[in-house]
Design an enzyme around this catalytic site. Structure first.
Site, PDB file in Angstrom:
ATOM      1  N   ASP A 158       0.889  -1.160   0.000  1.00 15.48           N
ATOM      2  CA  ASP A 158       0.000   0.000   0.000  1.00 15.48           C
ATOM      3  C   ASP A 158       0.929   1.212   0.000  1.00 15.48           C
ATOM      4  O   ASP A 158       1.452   1.597   1.045  1.00 15.48           O
ATOM      5  CB  ASP A 158      -0.880  -0.022   1.255  1.00 15.48           C
ATOM      6  N   GLU A 202      -1.228  -1.096  -4.899  1.00 11.12           N
ATOM      7  CA  GLU A 202      -2.474  -0.345  -5.104  1.00 11.12           C
ATOM      8  C   GLU A 202      -2.317   0.572  -6.306  1.00 11.12           C
ATOM      9  O   GLU A 202      -1.320   1.281  -6.442  1.00 11.12           O
ATOM     10  CB  GLU A 202      -2.826   0.471  -3.855  1.00 11.12           C
ATOM     11  N   ASP A 243      -2.632   1.084   6.977  1.00 13.51           N
ATOM     12  CA  ASP A 243      -1.821   0.828   5.776  1.00 13.51           C
ATOM     13  C   ASP A 243      -1.329  -0.621   5.755  1.00 13.51           C
ATOM     14  O   ASP A 243      -1.202  -1.219   4.684  1.00 13.51           O
ATOM     15  CB  ASP A 243      -0.608   1.769   5.732  1.00 13.51           C
TER      16      ASP A 243
END
Lengths: 176, 176
Positions: free
Chosen positions: B7, B68, B141
């Site tokens: 992430d 991501e 996260d």
């Protein structure tokens, strides 16, 4: 001072090396473009940009790298690619302990043409004149990389004086 | 299949390693966050993220990295940092020849919660349940990185079938 200017992009990453000091004629040591195929995977493109930038640094040993500061007003897809290519150039410089300076497109245009709203042709013409070249470097990304390096050489003395003044002020503040 | 989920972010880059196949219970092999100080220079932050990601890859030897996909709807400053951190993770994987898959936040949420509009708490709760953890991984996260890895393990079979179908179709087209 020897500066590597980088106009970041995934498809064409302009690179140009300029040597000189503010107030004296400047010398171009090299100019080119690191290209990656638009249909290649992002990872492969980033590796190719890393290798290209490393080669330019190996060959020219710049003391500073000037990278275009990425802005948001462009198309989103382009901004992402620009941000990613700029991250690779910044990473390569930082790994070698070379300082990285960011300049906005309008700072660069204003530095070389006198106007922050100059067009590509005007920037190309001034780069050609300032570096005493026979013709404007092609493509525009290559000329822009040289303009970034010139902008940095001319702005650096002012930026250093400013940083010294701030540091002096801070140190005086700490010892009353 | 062993997947490293990332992430991306400059201040907190979530990382999580999950092993398993679609339809079977999954195993978490590690989770954490690569942090860099917000007041450090961009170059130093990117080098720290590169070193952090390299350590995770050295330790866990993932077969795939799921990152991501960066979008534009966020705040511009954040998007730049995210794009830059994501470029570093993608570069590290590509240098090792590890495939990189991108998944959007809504694909990830839909994969683990059934809804593309799930909130952080819901994603954290499902990651905890699916990986049989005692508590949701903190910060968010880290949980998001695990959710990315889970999403990739579950979506990969469908993606592979699609790619095979496309390849088959293309090869049939070439040999009439």
């Amino acid at each position: 001072m020897r500066v590597l200017g980088v106009d970041p992009g995934l498809t064409r990453c302009g690179v140009g090396v300029v040597e000189g000091v503010a107030g004296r004629p400047l010398t171009m040591l090299g100019v080119g473009v690191v290209r990656t195929p638009a249909d290649a995977e992002l990872g492969h493109r980033l590796v190719a940009i890393e290798q290209g930038i490393e080669q330019w640094m190996d060959e020219h040993k710049p003391e500073c790298v000037a990278v275009e500061r990425v802005f948001s007003q462009h198309n989103v897809r382009t901004v992402m690619g620009t941000a990613q290519a700029s991250a690779i150039a910044t990473l390569c410089a930082a790994r070698r302990g070379i300082p990285v300076a960011l300049h906005t497109p309008s700072e660069v245009k204003a530095a070389v043409t006198g106007s922050g709203r100059a067009d590509k042709a005007q920037v190309g013409a001034m780069v050609t004149r300032l570096l005493r070249l026979d013709a404007p470097p092609k493509p525009a990304d290559a000329a822009d990389a040289l303009a970034l390096a010139i902008c940095h050489i001319w702005r650096a003395p002012a930026q250093n004086r400013l940083q010294q003044a701030v540091a002096l002020h801070a140190s005086k503040g700490r010892t009353p």
